[in-house]
Design a protein around this motif. Structure first.
Motif, PDB file in Angstrom:
ATOM      1  N   HIS A  19      -1.562  -0.368  -5.207  1.00  0.00           N
ATOM      2  CA  HIS A  19      -1.190  -2.001  -4.949  1.00  0.00           C
ATOM      3  C   HIS A  19      -0.685  -2.382  -3.469  1.00  0.00           C
ATOM      4  O   HIS A  19      -0.629  -3.505  -3.434  1.00  0.00           O
ATOM      5  CB  HIS A  19      -0.202  -2.110  -6.014  1.00  0.00           C
ATOM      6  CG  HIS A  19      -0.942  -2.030  -7.464  1.00  0.00           C
ATOM      7  ND1 HIS A  19      -1.775  -2.299  -7.861  1.00  0.00           N
ATOM      8  CD2 HIS A  19      -0.206  -1.116  -8.438  1.00  0.00           C
ATOM      9  CE1 HIS A  19      -2.155  -1.934  -9.388  1.00  0.00           C
ATOM     10  NE2 HIS A  19      -1.043  -0.976  -9.312  1.00  0.00           N
ATOM     11  N   THR A  20      -0.514  -1.419  -2.846  1.00  0.00           N
ATOM     12  CA  THR A  20      -0.047  -1.685  -1.342  1.00  0.00           C
ATOM     13  C   THR A  20      -0.797  -1.306  -0.140  1.00  0.00           C
ATOM     14  O   THR A  20      -0.801  -1.877   0.716  1.00  0.00           O
ATOM     15  CB  THR A  20       1.314  -1.062  -1.299  1.00  0.00           C
ATOM     16  OG1 THR A  20       1.411   0.270  -1.175  1.00  0.00           O
ATOM     17  CG2 THR A  20       2.411  -1.668  -2.251  1.00  0.00           C
ATOM     18  N   MET A  21      -1.854  -0.427  -0.372  1.00  0.00           N
ATOM     19  CA  MET A  21      -2.644   0.240   0.620  1.00  0.00           C
ATOM     20  C   MET A  21      -3.884  -0.468   0.813  1.00  0.00           C
ATOM     21  O   MET A  21      -4.549  -0.677  -0.165  1.00  0.00           O
ATOM     22  CB  MET A  21      -2.942   1.592   0.467  1.00  0.00           C
ATOM     23  CG  MET A  21      -1.293   2.329   0.372  1.00  0.00           C
ATOM     24  SD  MET A  21      -0.715   2.281   2.134  1.00  0.00           S
ATOM     25  CE  MET A  21       0.845   2.776   1.579  1.00  0.00           C
ATOM     26  N   HIS A  22      -4.471  -0.353   2.128  1.00  0.00           N
ATOM     27  CA  HIS A  22      -5.811  -0.702   2.451  1.00  0.00           C
ATOM     28  C   HIS A  22      -6.349   0.347   3.017  1.00  0.00           C
ATOM     29  O   HIS A  22      -6.050   1.418   3.814  1.00  0.00           O
ATOM     30  CB  HIS A  22      -5.856  -1.864   3.313  1.00  0.00           C
ATOM     31  CG  HIS A  22      -5.194  -3.248   2.691  1.00  0.00           C
ATOM     32  ND1 HIS A  22      -3.917  -3.437   2.263  1.00  0.00           N
ATOM     33  CD2 HIS A  22      -5.979  -4.230   2.264  1.00  0.00           C
ATOM     34  CE1 HIS A  22      -4.057  -4.689   1.678  1.00  0.00           C
ATOM     35  NE2 HIS A  22      -5.032  -5.214   1.632  1.00  0.00           N
ATOM     36  N   LEU A  52       0.495   3.342  -5.043  1.00  0.00           N
ATOM     37  CA  LEU A  52       0.106   3.055  -3.663  1.00  0.00           C
ATOM     38  C   LEU A  52      -1.222   2.314  -3.629  1.00  0.00           C
ATOM     39  O   LEU A  52      -1.425   1.419  -2.821  1.00  0.00           O
ATOM     40  CB  LEU A  52      -0.149   4.536  -3.082  1.00  0.00           C
ATOM     41  CG  LEU A  52       0.929   5.055  -2.556  1.00  0.00           C
ATOM     42  CD1 LEU A  52       0.435   6.519  -1.903  1.00  0.00           C
ATOM     43  CD2 LEU A  52       1.736   4.458  -1.727  1.00  0.00           C
ATOM     44  N   LYS A  61      -2.620  -3.937   8.367  1.00  0.00           N
ATOM     45  CA  LYS A  61      -1.975  -3.454   7.312  1.00  0.00           C
ATOM     46  C   LYS A  61      -1.937  -1.929   7.065  1.00  0.00           C
ATOM     47  O   LYS A  61      -2.112  -1.121   7.786  1.00  0.00           O
ATOM     48  CB  LYS A  61      -3.009  -3.923   6.083  1.00  0.00           C
ATOM     49  CG  LYS A  61      -3.360  -5.415   6.245  1.00  0.00           C
ATOM     50  CD  LYS A  61      -4.475  -5.994   5.100  1.00  0.00           C
ATOM     51  CE  LYS A  61      -4.665  -7.315   5.259  1.00  0.00           C
ATOM     52  NZ  LYS A  61      -5.805  -7.706   4.647  1.00  0.00           N
ATOM     53  N   LYS A  62      -0.893  -1.701   5.939  1.00  0.00           N
ATOM     54  CA  LYS A  62      -0.551  -0.283   5.626  1.00  0.00           C
ATOM     55  C   LYS A  62      -1.782   0.484   4.993  1.00  0.00           C
ATOM     56  O   LYS A  62      -2.544  -0.163   4.088  1.00  0.00           O
ATOM     57  CB  LYS A  62       0.453  -0.208   5.068  1.00  0.00           C
ATOM     58  CG  LYS A  62       1.920  -0.555   5.327  1.00  0.00           C
ATOM     59  CD  LYS A  62       2.774   0.122   4.337  1.00  0.00           C
ATOM     60  CE  LYS A  62       4.443  -0.219   5.326  1.00  0.00           C
ATOM     61  NZ  LYS A  62       5.460   0.121   4.235  1.00  0.00           N
ATOM     62  N   ASP A  79      -6.890  -1.375  -4.592  1.00  0.00           N
ATOM     63  CA  ASP A  79      -6.869  -1.904  -6.136  1.00  0.00           C
ATOM     64  C   ASP A  79      -8.193  -2.825  -6.264  1.00  0.00           C
ATOM     65  O   ASP A  79      -8.085  -3.163  -7.252  1.00  0.00           O
ATOM     66  CB  ASP A  79      -5.755  -2.336  -6.353  1.00  0.00           C
ATOM     67  CG  ASP A  79      -5.140  -3.629  -5.683  1.00  0.00           C
ATOM     68  OD1 ASP A  79      -5.897  -3.828  -4.798  1.00  0.00           O
ATOM     69  OD2 ASP A  79      -3.996  -4.182  -5.783  1.00  0.00           O
ATOM     70  N   ARG A  81       4.007   5.882   3.323  1.00  0.00           N
ATOM     71  CA  ARG A  81       5.035   4.840   3.004  1.00  0.00           C
ATOM     72  C   ARG A  81       5.921   4.881   4.347  1.00  0.00           C
ATOM     73  O   ARG A  81       6.679   3.849   4.394  1.00  0.00           O
ATOM     74  CB  ARG A  81       5.798   5.615   1.843  1.00  0.00           C
ATOM     75  CG  ARG A  81       4.937   5.325   0.433  1.00  0.00           C
ATOM     76  CD  ARG A  81       6.152   5.775  -0.637  1.00  0.00           C
ATOM     77  NE  ARG A  81       5.517   6.222  -1.983  1.00  0.00           N
ATOM     78  CZ  ARG A  81       5.006   5.166  -2.756  1.00  0.00           C
ATOM     79  NH1 ARG A  81       5.335   3.835  -2.302  1.00  0.00           N
ATOM     80  NH2 ARG A  81       4.501   5.395  -3.712  1.00  0.00           N
ATOM     81  N   ALA A 125      -8.632  -3.640   0.064  1.00  0.00           N
ATOM     82  CA  ALA A 125      -7.513  -3.152  -0.682  1.00  0.00           C
ATOM     83  C   ALA A 125      -7.993  -2.112  -1.898  1.00  0.00           C
ATOM     84  O   ALA A 125      -9.141  -2.129  -2.570  1.00  0.00           O
ATOM     85  CB  ALA A 125      -7.140  -4.459  -1.574  1.00  0.00           C
TER      86      ALA A 125
END
Length: 283
Positions: free
Chosen positions: A192-195, A190, A87-88, A249, A155, A247
């Motif tokens: 909500h999309t990053m781990h 970020l 994952k990103k 978030d 990104r 995650a």
């Protein structure tokens, strides 16, 4: 930069004639492989920069090859537990030595976040810049520009690695994680999309040496420590423990995220070293 220091003086290791010969052979071989591969990496960058911009589809494989080869050359046994995430996001780890660069690069394609002073170090700074290291200056006036670079790299799909302890240790402890760099994951969506994947790096000394043999801290000079690490005929080993990614978030703030990662990394270290790793240095 505040550097961790042990209460005891540095361990003195005597290197005999055989040790010097072994260190010399390993050092020369490692240098040839590293700087020979660097020439290939720079040639590939001439293609990557104009065609792929921020993306680096080829050069991380060169870096990974060098780091894997380093452990074969040095004779240090290397073992991985778990899997690098796909994952990103970013990787956070405890920091014991300059060896961490080889250790973490050998098993995944990543980019380090480092203090800006490293860019000026002879030889090492050149390698760091060529391999895409993100340099962070401890200057509040540059905070916004650094934040922008950090976000752009994330990104672009670059998996960044940073050491939240802020300094290296003797490898027998995990210092409190500083939440500062975690703030970058709570801006502009970020979170909500990053781990984040916590990783424990565990060094085991050669037989007959003290447990902190591979640790590099305080005012230790790189040269003598480099020779010491290369000299043992029978080397020790290193383990890399990949914990489950989380995650961003899932945590309300950078402080909670930093504390969680610190606890997970410490547990990983303790699972291999036992009570000697149960030192937080919070006093």
């Amino acid at each position: 930069m505040t550097t961790w220091n042990a209460d005891e003086p540095h361990d003195r290791v005597r290197i005999g004639p055989l040790g010097w010969a072994v260190a010399g052979l390993r050092g020369v071989t490692l240098g040839v492989v590293t700087y020979g591969s660097l020439m290939l990496l720079l040639a590939l960058r001439l293609v990557e920069v104009p065609v792929f911009r921020d993306r680096r589809p080829f050069t991380p494989y060169v870096t990974q090859f060098v780091c894997r080869s380093a452990f074969v050359i040095m004779g240090i046994r290397y073992r991985i537990h778990g899997q690098p995430m796909r994952k990103k996001g970013a990787v956070v780890s405890n920091h014991a030595s300059w060896l961490d660069i080889f250790t973490l690069n050998a098993c995944q394609r990543i980019y380090f976040v480092s203090k800006s002073e490293v860019a000026k170090w002879p030889a090492i700074g050149w390698l760091a810049r060529a391999t895409g290291t993100v340099f962070i200056a401890r200057d509040p006036r540059q905070a916004k520009d650094q934040q922008r670079v950090f976000e752009e790299r994330l990104r672009a799909g670059h998996r960044l690695v940073f050491f939240p302890e802020g300094t290296s240790t003797d490898g027998l402890r995990v210092l409190p994680f500083k939440p500062t760099l975690f703030q970058a994951f709570y801006t502009h969506g970020l979170d909500h999309t990053m781990h984040i994947q916590p990783v424990s790096v565990v060094y085991h000394a050669p037989v007959g040496q003290k447990p902190r043999f591979y640790g590099w801290w305080g005012d230790m000079e790189f040269g003598p420590h480099f020779i010491k690490a290369l000299a043992p005929l029978r080397q020790g080993r290193v383990e890399v423990i990949f914990h489950d990614p989380v995650a961003v978030d899932a945590f309300p703030s950078r402080k909670e995220l930093a504390q969680y990662c610190e606890e997970v990394v410490r547990q990983g270290l303790e699972s291999r070293l036992g009570p000697t790793a149960n030192r937080t240095d919070r006093a």
